[in-house]
Design an enzyme around this catalytic site. Structure first.
Site, PDB file in Angstrom:
ATOM      1  N   PHE A  23      13.458  79.266  50.545  1.00 52.57           N
ATOM      2  CA  PHE A  23      12.529  78.738  51.562  1.00 52.57           C
ATOM      3  C   PHE A  23      11.720  77.620  50.929  1.00 52.57           C
ATOM      4  O   PHE A  23      10.970  77.843  49.983  1.00 52.57           O
ATOM      5  CB  PHE A  23      11.585  79.807  52.117  1.00 52.57           C
ATOM      6  CG  PHE A  23      10.683  79.223  53.170  1.00 52.57           C
ATOM      7  CD1 PHE A  23      11.139  79.030  54.467  1.00 52.57           C
ATOM      8  CD2 PHE A  23       9.403  78.780  52.856  1.00 52.57           C
ATOM      9  CE1 PHE A  23      10.333  78.436  55.433  1.00 52.57           C
ATOM     10  CE2 PHE A  23       8.594  78.184  53.816  1.00 52.57           C
ATOM     11  CZ  PHE A  23       9.059  78.007  55.103  1.00 52.57           C
ATOM     12  N   ASP A  44       9.631  75.086  42.721  1.00 56.92           N
ATOM     13  CA  ASP A  44       8.787  75.186  43.913  1.00 56.92           C
ATOM     14  C   ASP A  44       7.856  76.373  43.698  1.00 56.92           C
ATOM     15  O   ASP A  44       8.248  77.523  43.883  1.00 56.92           O
ATOM     16  CB  ASP A  44       9.650  75.375  45.170  1.00 56.92           C
ATOM     17  CG  ASP A  44       8.795  75.515  46.437  1.00 56.92           C
ATOM     18  OD1 ASP A  44       7.582  75.754  46.310  1.00 56.92           O
ATOM     19  OD2 ASP A  44       9.358  75.393  47.541  1.00 56.92           O
ATOM     20  N   LYS A  72      -0.399  75.187  49.160  1.00 57.46           N
ATOM     21  CA  LYS A  72      -1.096  76.429  49.517  1.00 57.46           C
ATOM     22  C   LYS A  72      -2.420  76.634  48.774  1.00 57.46           C
ATOM     23  O   LYS A  72      -3.407  76.012  49.124  1.00 57.46           O
ATOM     24  CB  LYS A  72      -0.133  77.614  49.356  1.00 57.46           C
ATOM     25  CG  LYS A  72       1.039  77.528  50.362  1.00 57.46           C
ATOM     26  CD  LYS A  72       1.703  78.839  50.676  1.00 57.46           C
ATOM     27  CE  LYS A  72       2.600  78.720  51.907  1.00 57.46           C
ATOM     28  NZ  LYS A  72       4.007  78.620  51.644  1.00 57.46           N
TER      29      LYS A  72
HETATM   30  C1  LIG Z   1       4.984  77.689  52.307  1.00 57.11           C
HETATM   31  C2  LIG Z   1       6.072  77.188  51.432  1.00 57.11           C
HETATM   32  C3  LIG Z   1       6.584  75.880  51.559  1.00 57.11           C
HETATM   33  C4  LIG Z   1       6.173  74.961  52.679  1.00 57.11           C
HETATM   34  O1  LIG Z   1       4.830  74.675  52.710  1.00 57.11           O
HETATM   35  P1  LIG Z   1       4.177  74.074  54.071  1.00 57.11           P
HETATM   36  O2  LIG Z   1       2.795  73.716  53.661  1.00 57.11           O
HETATM   37  O3  LIG Z   1       4.240  75.176  55.087  1.00 57.11           O
HETATM   38  O4  LIG Z   1       4.995  72.905  54.454  1.00 57.11           O
HETATM   39  C5  LIG Z   1       7.530  75.471  50.651  1.00 57.11           C
HETATM   40  N1  LIG Z   1       7.970  76.279  49.677  1.00 57.11           N
HETATM   41  C6  LIG Z   1       7.509  77.545  49.535  1.00 57.11           C
HETATM   42  C7  LIG Z   1       8.030  78.394  48.422  1.00 57.11           C
HETATM   43  C8  LIG Z   1       6.560  78.045  50.414  1.00 57.11           C
HETATM   44  O5  LIG Z   1       6.136  79.300  50.301  1.00 57.11           O
END
Ligand SMILES: *Cc1c(COP(=O)(O)O)cnc(C)c1O
Length: 408
Positions: A145, A230, A259
């Site tokens: 994701f 990520d 985040k």
């Molecule tokens: C939440 C998330 C994203 C995307 O972030 P957004 O601010 O919602 O675009 C990408 N990678 C990971 C692992 C995430 O948890």
């Protein structure tokens, strides 16, 4: 108007005018403090989702709130990057200090950071590695994701994320998460990068085998491939270290953070790398109107400093271990497995006991907000400022829901 109708009215208005791309639990969060939130009707809940780990510092953190207020009061919240602003430099420096990378690219959302990293890797592949134009490949993982843009969902392995959104961007190769052989076979002379979550959080709190990330990193070094982590959900203290890759002693070539970098105040994200890589971006090649805005920079600088000063990664280690020990001690007929690192905790429900959502609905009745992920997993990821007593409070209720008061 009776109190009980307040929440309902907010819910109904969202449902009436909003796109229906979410299926929220029926709770309106109107006030927050630390790990606690209140709905407009005065009911109190413990938030064990923390906005998917964006609220690691907790709701209404006084220092982050002050940084936001102070910056707002200067009257300068957005300058665009056509000009300099007095907050951005200190923010970039702070991010550089925690990541060890000497260049930081500010963006806004997580998906934007991932998109930016993809552009960075491709251009680096052409300019520095000498990959033939248009041939760059990035290795990604089943169950990934990384966000919701068309390019990103195009390399998702989840049909829900991508169905009906094609045609998709080429240049991505999917391999099984945790399978080193498949990874090795996917590598070729056009591989410019591997894009990986050190723990697949949305994928169900999946932790790869010990040594796996390190083995991938070693191959990346041998083959001149960028290791791009990520850490949007796993980073910034959540798993008990500043970054989840720290558990494996891996230093990525590229980090994506978002985040919790702004403590839940506003969208702030970054891509970090060393100059050798980041220099492929030159003026005109990439940008964002709000990226690096002074309000976001001021907020995020303070939010990062709070993680450090309050030792939130260490807290996640200590309290995560405590939480998991107690969860494992619950003798539940419904739990298949508890998977956790720090305060990123997944409780997988047995197939015979149905899916996780009814458990989350029941938790809400008992005053705990948690959200299922991947159908069968209840995710517990409270703000890292949670106390042992608050964990005990939650455990008392979680135990009931997994045993005597289970929704099955
Ligand atoms: C939440 C998330 C994203 C995307 O972030 P957004 O601010 O919602 O675009 C990408 N990678 C990971 C692992 C995430 O948890």
């Amino acid at each position: 108007m009776s109190d009980a109708t307040k929440s309902t009215q907010f819910i109904d208005m969202e449902a009436q005018y909003g796109a229906h791309n979410y299926h929220p639990l029926p709770i309106v969060i109107a006030k927050g403090e630390g790990v606690w939130v209140w709905d407009p009707d005065g009911n109190k809940y413990m938030d064990c989702l923390a906005a998917y780990s964006a609220l690691n510092q907790g709701y209404n953190h006084p220092r982050v709130m002050k940084a936001a207020r102070d910056q707002m009061e200067t009257g300068v919240t957005l300058t665009s990057r056509a000009f300099y602003n007095p907050r951005l430099g200190e923010f970039l420096k702070k991010v550089s200090e925690i990541t060890g990378h000497n260049r930081v690219l500010p963006m806004n959302t997580g998906a934007e950071a991932v998109e930016s990293a993809i552009k960075l890797a491709r251009r680096w592949g052409y300019d520095k590695k000498g990959v033939a134009e248009g041939k760059a490949e990035i290795i990604v993982f089943n169950g990934n994701f990384h966000g919701r843009t068309t390019t990103i969902v195009g390399f998702s392995s989840d049909e829900d994320y991508k169905k009906g959104f094609g045609p998709f961007t080429p240049g991505f190769k999917l391999v099984d998460y945790g399978n080193l052989e498949q990874f090795k076979q996917a590598v070729n002379e056009n591989t410019v990068a591997v894009l990986i979550e050190p723990i697949q959080a949305e994928g169900g709190i999946l932790i790869p085998p010990a040594g796996y990330l390190k083995a991938i990193k070693d191959i990346c070094e041998e083959q001149q491939i960028l290791f791009m982590a990520d850490e949007i959900q796993t980073g910034l203290g959540r798993t008990g270290k500043m970054f989840a890759v720290d558990h494996d002693g891996v230093k990525p070539d590229v980090f994506m953070l978002a985040k919790a970098i702004s403590g839940g105040f506003m969208p702030v994200s970054v891509v970090t790398a060393d100059e050798e890589v980041m220099k492929v971006f030159d003026p005109g090649s990439h940008g964002s109107t709000y990226g690096g805005n002074p309000l976001g920079a001021a907020v995020a600088t303070e939010a990062i400093q709070v993680l450090i000063d309050e030792k939130l990664p260490e807290r996640a280690t200590e309290l995560g271990a405590y939480f998991v020990e107690k969860l494992n001690a619950i003798n539940s007929p419904h739990v298949k497995e508890v998977r956790a690192r720090g305060l990123l905790v997944g409780v997988e429900i047995k197939r015979e006991s149905g899916v996780a959502r009814p458990f989350c609905e029941k938790l809400k009745e008992y005053g705990i907000l948690a959200k299922e992920t991947h159908e069968s997993v209840i995710r517990f990821a409270p703000p890292l400022v949670i106390t042992r007593e608050e964990i005990d409070w939650a455990l008392e209720r979680i135990e009931k829901i997994l045993t005597t008061d289970a929704p099955v």
